[in-house]
Motif scaffolding. Structure first.
Motif, mmCIF file in Angstrom:
data_model
loop_
_atom_site.group_PDB
_atom_site.id
_atom_site.type_symbol
_atom_site.label_atom_id
_atom_site.label_comp_id
_atom_site.label_asym_id
_atom_site.label_seq_id
_atom_site.Cartn_x
_atom_site.Cartn_y
_atom_site.Cartn_z
ATOM 1 N N UNK A 1 0.850 -1.185 0.000
ATOM 2 C CA UNK A 1 0.000 0.000 0.000
ATOM 3 C C UNK A 1 0.886 1.236 0.000
ATOM 4 N N UNK A 2 0.773 2.084 -1.012
ATOM 5 C CA UNK A 2 1.581 3.300 -1.105
ATOM 6 C C UNK A 2 0.689 4.477 -1.456
ATOM 7 N N UNK A 3 1.211 5.674 -1.252
ATOM 8 C CA UNK A 3 0.560 6.880 -1.742
ATOM 9 C C UNK A 3 1.002 7.102 -3.178
ATOM 10 N N UNK A 4 0.068 7.361 -4.060
ATOM 11 C CA UNK A 4 0.358 7.487 -5.485
ATOM 12 C C UNK A 4 1.218 8.723 -5.728
ATOM 13 N N UNK A 5 2.405 8.560 -6.316
ATOM 14 C CA UNK A 5 3.252 9.726 -6.601
ATOM 15 C C UNK A 5 2.705 10.529 -7.772
ATOM 16 N N UNK A 6 3.469 11.585 -8.144
ATOM 17 C CA UNK A 6 2.975 12.483 -9.177
ATOM 18 C C UNK A 6 3.383 12.054 -10.586
ATOM 19 N N UNK A 7 4.292 11.131 -10.722
ATOM 20 C CA UNK A 7 4.736 10.733 -12.060
ATOM 21 C C UNK A 7 4.947 9.224 -12.109
ATOM 22 N N UNK A 8 4.928 8.693 -13.352
ATOM 23 C CA UNK A 8 5.166 7.272 -13.553
ATOM 24 C C UNK A 8 6.579 6.896 -13.136
ATOM 25 N N UNK A 9 7.551 7.768 -13.384
ATOM 26 C CA UNK A 9 8.938 7.493 -13.028
ATOM 27 C C UNK A 9 9.088 7.326 -11.521
ATOM 28 N N UNK A 10 8.450 8.210 -10.762
ATOM 29 C CA UNK A 10 8.502 8.073 -9.303
ATOM 30 C C UNK A 10 7.846 6.774 -8.847
ATOM 31 N N UNK A 11 6.763 6.366 -9.517
ATOM 32 C CA UNK A 11 6.090 5.134 -9.156
ATOM 33 C C UNK A 11 6.999 3.926 -9.405
ATOM 34 N N UNK A 12 7.744 3.929 -10.531
ATOM 35 C CA UNK A 12 8.655 2.820 -10.820
ATOM 36 C C UNK A 12 9.796 2.777 -9.813
ATOM 37 N N UNK A 13 10.253 3.949 -9.362
ATOM 38 C CA UNK A 13 11.335 4.000 -8.370
ATOM 39 C C UNK A 13 10.860 3.405 -7.049
ATOM 40 N N UNK A 14 9.625 3.759 -6.631
ATOM 41 C CA UNK A 14 9.086 3.212 -5.381
ATOM 42 C C UNK A 14 8.924 1.710 -5.489
ATOM 43 N N UNK A 15 8.444 1.237 -6.651
ATOM 44 C CA UNK A 15 8.275 -0.206 -6.850
ATOM 45 C C UNK A 15 9.613 -0.930 -6.800
ATOM 46 N N UNK A 16 10.685 -0.319 -7.355
ATOM 47 C CA UNK A 16 12.007 -0.948 -7.322
ATOM 48 C C UNK A 16 12.498 -1.095 -5.896
ATOM 49 N N UNK A 17 12.230 -0.097 -5.047
ATOM 50 C CA UNK A 17 12.651 -0.181 -3.649
ATOM 51 C C UNK A 17 11.866 -1.264 -2.913
ATOM 52 N N UNK A 18 10.565 -1.412 -3.246
ATOM 53 C CA UNK A 18 9.740 -2.367 -2.516
ATOM 54 C C UNK A 18 10.021 -3.822 -2.946
ATOM 55 N N UNK A 19 10.229 -4.027 -4.261
ATOM 56 C CA UNK A 19 10.324 -5.401 -4.766
ATOM 57 C C UNK A 19 11.748 -5.787 -5.201
ATOM 58 N N UNK A 20 12.679 -4.847 -5.053
ATOM 59 C CA UNK A 20 14.097 -5.099 -5.355
ATOM 60 C C UNK A 20 14.309 -5.553 -6.806
#
Length: 581
Positions: free
Chosen positions: A533-552
């Motif tokens: 569960x995350x807060x939706x960022x403002x851009x797709x790039x930020x979303x991919x960065x958050x996903x990389x941190x969560x799922x390695x």
């Protein structure tokens, strides 16, 4: 309408004026006298010609004054619901109404005028019937009781009861007098209902004749009919037939009204008993545990005993502006003193108070249940609650909360199942705040949203270790919230400037979504990382960065639950599932 709240023209009286109401009440007393004396004087002419005549003239004088006064009393226009204070319109309306000629006719002392012009003290029976015009005044009594029934200062039961007594006494008195009048005008006195029992009854005292009349009237009304006073001639028999038919309607009216009064007084008791019986049948049919059954019964009992305290039941039909004013007066201070809303703007408090719902809970009732879906959180107005948790089937006490503390906010803000069970310790009043309404209020107020998150995090840091341990993945949830708060702060630094140089802060609390590290058509590996569960960022790039941190692992495409690529971040809704592949 309060006294002095209506500005009328000079010499015009408001119908709601306190002094005019006192005058009307005084006239009701005189009407009661007229209602008794008019049939009495018809039956006993001796009294009409001697003892009661001066008193009748005084009463008529008061009603003559009231006729003049009516020309200066404003009236309510039914089309505009405004008081009309134009004296010409008031006079025209009164003169063209049936009430004016009837008021005049019932006030003119016909017998006195006849005496003045003819010099005769004894009058004909026609004056007795003309005196019956005074019964027109009885409409004032009906209006008087109608006003008392709407006045909450007086008991509706006793007001209605007194009205029924007055109707019954007037019927008994009037019919008894008319029956005596029939006996006095029959050509053979011994062949009448009273002449057959009392010799020379017309020469006897008035009190004797009136007593016999009332005795016959009451016995006939109550359908007792002992037979000691019975009709002897055709006229009396016909009169008795109509009186007995009238008694059928009068008795039905009295019994119906008394039944309604009694049922109205115990309606709430019947409703509570029916609700309890239905609850017991439901609990028995579904074999509910005794603890749940007791909570259900306690809730119903409390609802019945505190019916007058239930906020929503009382103010449901009031305009929204009045409901908001009441809520502001009752709960504004409580919300201001709650830790979550300290430092927020006044506008936010005002809007939030308008959306809350007040509820009462009896002792030992579960208000929030552990692991339930978070839909609301609560603020304690009065009373106390206890926070408990269950471990290995055993209940463990964690803390006690009192006003103005709140509970249920952890599950709402983290959007996770409620980590605790919260149970009322004694009779408690709480206000319930909907998750949906709360989010709608916070979104356009970014500054207040940051203050609320900051207060929430500060409170979490001050929680007891035992309570923090009961919140699943608390460290990860805290890091998520902290990262989103910093993201919001960075987003504000990229906002434009307005024409006067002031910074525009349009960022709102982001939508919360759940991200997954696999394709929606693929099943996650056993033991793998679950959705985050995350807060939706403002851009797709930020979303991919958050996903990389969560799922390695690095993803390049974002798809929805149906397998189609995501097109626009702005189209996403709360709790949507996104898959990073």
């Amino acid at each position: 309408m309060g006294e002095g709240s209506v500005k009328l023209k000079r010499f015009v009286i408001a119908p709601y004026d306190r002094r005019y109401r006192i005058w009307q009440t005084f006239l009701v007393v005189l009407v009661a006298y007229s209602g008794w004396s008019s049939p009495f004087e018809l039956a006993f002419k001796k009294v009409a010609n001697e003892g009661l005549l001066p008193l009748d003239l005084v009463v008529d004088a008061f009603f003559a004054i009231d006729i003049l006064l009516t020309f200066f009393v404003s009236y309510l226009d039914k089309s505009t619901y405004l008081l009309v204070d134009d004296r010409k319109k008031i006079a025209f309306r009164y003169v063209t109404h049936l009430g004016f000629p009837m008021d005049v006719a019932s006030t003119i002392p016909f017998q006195t005028i006849y005496r003045i012009f003819n010099g005769k003290k004894q009058g004909d029976d026609v004056f007795g019937f003309l005196n019956l015009l005074r019964l027109w005044r009885l409409r004032r009594v009906s209006k008087f009781f109608s006003r008392l029934e709407k006045d909450i200062r007086f008991s509706y039961f006793w007001t209605r009861f007194c009205k029924l007594i007055c109707v019954t006494l007037f019927a008994v008195h009037s019919v008894g007098c008319l029956y005596y009048w029939l006996a006095t005008h029959y050509h053979t006195a011994e062949n009448t209902w009273i002449g057959s029992n009392v010799t020379n009854f017309q020469e006897r005292s008035i009190s004797l004749g009136y007593t016999y009349s009332m005795y016959w009237s009451v016995a006939t009304l109550t359908t007792v009919g002992y037979g000691d006073l019975r009709a002897h001639n055709t006229g009396e028999k016909i009169f008795s037939i109509f009186y007995m038919l009238f008694n059928i309607g009068l008795t039905a009216y009295l019994i119906g009204n008394m039944t309604n009064l009694i049922v109205h007084g115990i309606a709430r008791t019947f409703a509570m008993r029916d609700a309890i019986n239905k609850t017991l049948r439901y609990a028995s049919k579904n074999r509910l545990p005794e603890g749940i059954k007791e909570q259900m019964l306690a809730h119903l009992t409390l609802k019945s005993k505190t019916a007058e305290l239930q906020q929503e039941e009382v103010i449901r039909d009031l305009p929204k502006a009045i409901r908001c004013s009441i809520a502001q007066y009752l709960f504004h201070t409580t919300l201001e003193n709650t830790y979550l809303f300290k430092g927020v703007s006044e506008d936010f408090i005002v809007q939030l108070v308008s959306e809350i719902k007040a509820e009462y809970f009896p002792p030992k009732v579960d208000i929030v249940i552990q692991n339930e879906i978070p839909t609301d959180f609560y603020i304690i107005v009065s009373g106390a609650v206890e926070v408990v948790t269950y471990k290995n089937g055993m209940e463990q006490f964690l803390s006690k909360l009192e006003s103005p503390e709140l509970f249920g906010e952890v599950g709402v803000i983290f959007n996770t199942p409620q980590p605790f069970t919260v149970r009322s310790k004694r009779l408690s009043q709480v206000v319930r705040i909907s998750h949906h309404h709360f989010k709608q209020l916070v979104q356009p107020l970014n500054a207040d949203g940051k203050i609320i998150l900051s207060n929430f995090l500060q409170n979490l840091k001050g929680m007891e270790k035992e309570e923090l341990q009961e919140i699943p993945l608390i460290s990860q949830l805290l890091s998520d919230v902290n990262s989103e708060v910093s993201t919001m702060s960075r987003g504000q630094n990229h906002e434009g400037q307005s024409q006067d140089g002031n910074r525009i802060t349009t960022t709102t609390l982001p939508t919360r979504v759940i991200i997954h590290g696999h394709h929606p058509h693929d099943k996650p590996n056993e033991g793998g990382i679950a959705g985050k569960l995350i807060h939706l960022p403002e851009s797709v790039e930020d979303l991919l960065i958050i996903a990389e941190k969560r799922f390695r692992k690095r993803g390049s495409t974002i798809v929805m639950a149906d397998g189609f690529p995501m097109e626009d971040l702005g189209a996403l809704r709360e709790n949507d599932h996104l898959y990073i592949v």
